[in-house]
Design an enzyme around this catalytic site. Structure first.
Site, short mmCIF file in Angstrom:
data_model
loop_
_atom_site.label_atom_id
_atom_site.label_comp_id
_atom_site.label_asym_id
_atom_site.label_seq_id
_atom_site.Cartn_x
_atom_site.Cartn_y
_atom_site.Cartn_z
N ASP A 143 24.96 16.13 83.97
CA ASP A 143 26.14 15.26 84.08
C ASP A 143 25.77 13.78 84.02
O ASP A 143 25.18 13.24 84.95
CB ASP A 143 26.84 15.58 85.41
CG ASP A 143 28.12 14.79 85.56
OD1 ASP A 143 28.49 14.04 84.61
OD2 ASP A 143 28.75 14.91 86.63
N TYR A 194 48.62 8.09 70.72
CA TYR A 194 47.25 7.62 70.97
C TYR A 194 47.19 6.17 71.44
O TYR A 194 47.01 5.89 72.63
CB TYR A 194 46.36 7.83 69.73
CG TYR A 194 44.89 7.79 70.11
CD1 TYR A 194 44.14 8.96 70.23
CD2 TYR A 194 44.27 6.58 70.43
CE1 TYR A 194 42.82 8.92 70.64
CE2 TYR A 194 42.95 6.52 70.84
CZ TYR A 194 42.23 7.70 70.94
OH TYR A 194 40.92 7.64 71.36
N GLY A 228 29.48 15.69 67.67
CA GLY A 228 30.37 14.64 67.19
C GLY A 228 29.64 13.36 66.80
O GLY A 228 28.57 13.39 66.18
P1 NAD Z 1 32.36 15.31 71.24
O1 NAD Z 1 33.11 16.21 72.17
O2 NAD Z 1 31.95 15.85 69.93
O3 NAD Z 1 31.03 14.78 71.98
C1 NAD Z 1 31.05 14.44 73.33
C2 NAD Z 1 29.63 14.38 73.87
O4 NAD Z 1 29.68 14.00 75.26
C3 NAD Z 1 28.87 15.71 73.83
O5 NAD Z 1 27.52 15.44 73.51
C4 NAD Z 1 28.95 16.21 75.28
O6 NAD Z 1 27.89 17.07 75.67
C5 NAD Z 1 28.88 14.89 76.01
N1 NAD Z 1 29.40 14.95 77.37
C6 NAD Z 1 30.68 15.19 77.78
N2 NAD Z 1 30.74 15.12 79.12
C7 NAD Z 1 29.49 14.83 79.57
C8 NAD Z 1 28.93 14.62 80.85
N3 NAD Z 1 29.65 14.70 81.97
N4 NAD Z 1 27.60 14.37 80.91
C9 NAD Z 1 26.83 14.29 79.81
N5 NAD Z 1 27.33 14.45 78.57
C10 NAD Z 1 28.64 14.71 78.45
O7 NAD Z 1 33.25 13.99 71.09
P2 NAD Z 1 33.40 12.86 69.96
O8 NAD Z 1 34.66 13.10 69.24
O9 NAD Z 1 32.14 12.67 69.21
O10 NAD Z 1 33.67 11.58 70.87
C11 NAD Z 1 32.71 10.58 71.13
C12 NAD Z 1 33.39 9.22 71.20
O11 NAD Z 1 33.94 8.91 69.91
C13 NAD Z 1 34.55 9.16 72.19
O12 NAD Z 1 34.56 7.91 72.82
C14 NAD Z 1 35.76 9.29 71.30
O13 NAD Z 1 36.92 8.71 71.85
C15 NAD Z 1 35.29 8.50 70.10
N6 NAD Z 1 36.07 8.70 68.85
C16 NAD Z 1 36.37 9.95 68.39
C17 NAD Z 1 37.15 10.06 67.24
C18 NAD Z 1 37.52 11.42 66.67
O14 NAD Z 1 38.42 11.49 65.83
N7 NAD Z 1 36.85 12.47 67.05
C19 NAD Z 1 37.58 8.93 66.55
C20 NAD Z 1 37.23 7.69 67.04
C21 NAD Z 1 36.47 7.58 68.20
NA NA Z 2 29.50 12.49 70.79
#
Ligand code: NAD
Ligand code: NA
Length: 398
Positions: free
Chosen positions: A113, A238, A53
Site C-alpha cells: 500500500d 468528469y 496503465g
Molecule cells: P491503473 O488502474 O491502470 O493503474 C493504477 C496503478 O496504481 C496500479 O499500478 C495499481 O497497482 C496502483 N495502485 C492502486 N492503489 C495502490 C495502493 N494503495 N498502493 C500502491 N499502488 C496502488 O490506472 P491508470 O488509468 O493508469 O491511472 C493512472 C493515473 O492516470 C490516474 O491519476 C488517472 O486519473 C490518470 N489518467 C487516466 C486516464 C485514463 O483514461 N485511463 C486518462 C488521463 C489520466
Molecule cells: Na498506472
C-alpha cells in the site's frame, strides 16, 4: 490449467500470465525504437502505480527507451494462490523485471500500500541500496477508490459523481456486452471531500515531502502526476464532477510541490493524458460511450494512441519543450483527442449512439479487445489452449 477470461461487469476476475508477458513485450518494443536528442533524460526513476496503465507505460518508456533508466516500481497487486491466479499487475511486474534484468537495468518492485508509512520506508531503503541514494524523477500514477486516513485508519472512499445535478449516461458491461443506462445522483459534500482525499494531490505532496526530508531527490529532480480534463461532452461526469474536482486539487498541488522543491531546483509537472481503456477508467459511468466514439474516430484518422504511445510522446517529445505548455503550465498529451475535427466527428457519433447500436457506431470490439488485453487475454501471439503450470507461477516473484 487452462485460464479463461472471467469478466464481471467491468472487472476481470482472472488474468493470463502469458498474455501479460506479451503486453509488456509489445510495449517494450514500442519504446526501444524511440529516439531523443535530449541530454537531460532521467536515469533513476521512482514510479508510484507502476504495474498497469500509465504508470507501467511510464516505467517501460523510461527503462527501454533512450533514457535507459533504472527504476523502482510501487504497486498494489496480488500473486497466485490457492484462491486464484492473482492480478495482471502482478505478472506485469514480474515480466518487466525479467526484461529489465536482461538489459542489465536495475528494477526493483515493491508491492504494498503506497499510502502506508511502511512502504515509504521500503522505498527509501530501495533508493539507497539500489539507486545509489537519489532519484531524478518521481512518477505519481496511483489510481484507486480508497485511501486510508493515516490518523484513524478508516478509509476515505472516492465516489464518481456529478456535482450539483444528476446526470444520465450509459455504462458498458463487458460481461453482457451491453451498454446500460445509468442515472447518477449528484455527490454529497462528503463524497466530494473524500474523492479529493483519494484522487487529489495530498498524497503526491506527502510523498514528495517524505522524499525531500530523507534527501532522496537529486538536484533538479522532476516529478509528474497524470490528469484528465476531456471535452465538453464528458464534463458533467468528469471535469465538473467529483473526479474533476480531485484533479483540480492535484493541479494546485503542483504549486506546493514546486515550492517544496525550490531548494534543489526541482520541478513538478502535470501531464494531461487522453482518455483510454484502463483498469481504472472503465469504472467511470458515462465515459464509455465517449471512449467508443473516440476510439473509432482516432483510429480512422490514424491518431489512436495507447498508454505506451502516450508515454513515449511525453518523455521523448513534449517534456523537453518548455514552451509547449498550456496557459496553466500543464503538459497536454490530450492534444490530439481534443482537436476540433476529432471532437466534431465524435459528437456526431455520440448523437446517434444508443444501447442497440453502440457496437456498430462505436469501436466496441476495439475497446473490449483493449480491456481483455489489460488482463492478458486476446493476444493473437498467445496460445490460450496451452497449459499454465500454476506451481511454476508460484515460484515467480516480482
Ligand atoms: P491503473 O488502474 O491502470 O493503474 C493504477 C496503478 O496504481 C496500479 O499500478 C495499481 O497497482 C496502483 N495502485 C492502486 N492503489 C495502490 C495502493 N494503495 N498502493 C500502491 N499502488 C496502488 O490506472 P491508470 O488509468 O493508469 O491511472 C493512472 C493515473 O492516470 C490516474 O491519476 C488517472 O486519473 C490518470 N489518467 C487516466 C486516464 C485514463 O483514461 N485511463 C486518462 C488521463 C489520466
Ligand atoms: Na498506472
Amino acid at each position: 490449467m487452462i485460464i479463461q477470461p472471467q469478466i464481471q461487469g467491468v472487472v476481470a476476475r482472472s488474468c493470463h500470465p502469458f498474455g501479460c508477458q506479451a503486453a509488456v513485450s509489445e510495449q517494450i518494443a514500442k519504446s526501444q525504437t524511440q529516439q531523443s536528442s535530449s541530454d537531460a533524460l532521467p536515469k533513476r526513476v521512482l514510479i508510484l502505480g507502476a504495474s498497469s496503465g500509465f504508470g507501467l507505460a511510464s516505467r517501460i518508456a523510461l527503462a527501454f527507451g533512450p533514457a535507459k533508466a533504472d527504476t523502482i516500481g510501487v504497486s498494489f497487486e496480488r500473486g497466485v494462490s490457492d484462491k486464484g491466479i492473482g492480478s495482471a499487475g502482478w505478472y506485469n511486474n514480474i515480466f518487466f523485471h525479467q526484461a529489465a534484468e536482461q538489459d542489465e537495468l536495475v528494477s526493483t518492485n515493491i508491492v504494498g500500500d503506497a499510502f502506508s508509512s511502511e512502504i515509504r520506508e521500503q522505498v527509501a531503503k530501495a533508493i539507497e541500496q539500489d539507486l545509489g541514494g537519489q532519484v531524478d524523477l518521481v512518477v505519481y500514477s496511483l489510481a484507486t477508490g480508497i485511501r486510508p486516513n493515516p490518523e484513524t485508519g478508516e478509509f476515505w472512499r472516492s465516489a464518481i459523481r456529478p456535482v450539483g445535478e444528476s446526470v444520465e449516461g450509459y455504462s458498458v458491461n463487458f460481461e453482457k456486452n451491453s451498454l446500460d443506462k445509468v442515472s447518477l445522483p449528484p455527490a454529497t459534500e462528503q463524497e466530494i471531500d473524500e474523492t479529493i482525499k483519494v484522487m487529489g494531490g495530498e498524497d503526491w505532496l506527502s510523498w514528495m515531502q517524505f522524499l525531500t526530508e530523507r534527501n532522496l531527490l537529486a538536484k533538479g529532480c522532476e516529478t509528474v502526476a497524470y490528469s484528465y480534463i476531456g471535452p465538453e461532452h464528458t464534463h458533467a461526469i468528469y471535469h465538473k464532477g467529483t473526479l474533476g474536482l480531485a484533479k483540480t486539487h492535484l493541479h494546485h498541488t503542483r504549486d506546493d510541490i514546486n515550492t517544496l522543491l525550490e531548494s534543489i531546483k526541482g520541478n513538478a509537472n502535470i501531464a494531461v493524458c487522453k482518455a483510454l481503456v484502463t483498469k481504472a477508467s472503465v469504472f467511470i459511468p458515462g465515459l464509455t460511450p465517449y471512449l467508443l466514439a473516440l476510439y473509432r474516430v482516432m483510429k480512422d484518422k490514424g491518431l489512436h494512441e495507447g498508454c505506451i504511445e502516450q508515454m513515449n510522446r511525453l518523455f521523448y517529445g513534449k517534456w523537453h519543450d518548455a514552451a509547449d505548455r498550456d496557459a496553466e503550465g500543464l503538459i497536454r498529451i490530450d492534444d490530439w483527442e481534443l482537436r476540433a475535427d476529432i471532437q466534431l466527428e465524435v459528437n456526431a457519433l455520440l448523437a446517434e449512439m444508443t444501447s442497440e447500436n453502440f457496437d456498430n457506431i462505436g469501436d466496441y470490439q476495439g475497446v473490449l479487445g483493449e480491456f481483455l488485453q489489460l488482463n492478458g487475454f486476446a493476444f493473437p501471439s498467445v496460445d490460450y489452449n496451452q497449459d499454465v503450470d500454476i506451481e511454476a507461477l508460484k515460484a515467480l516473484h516480482p
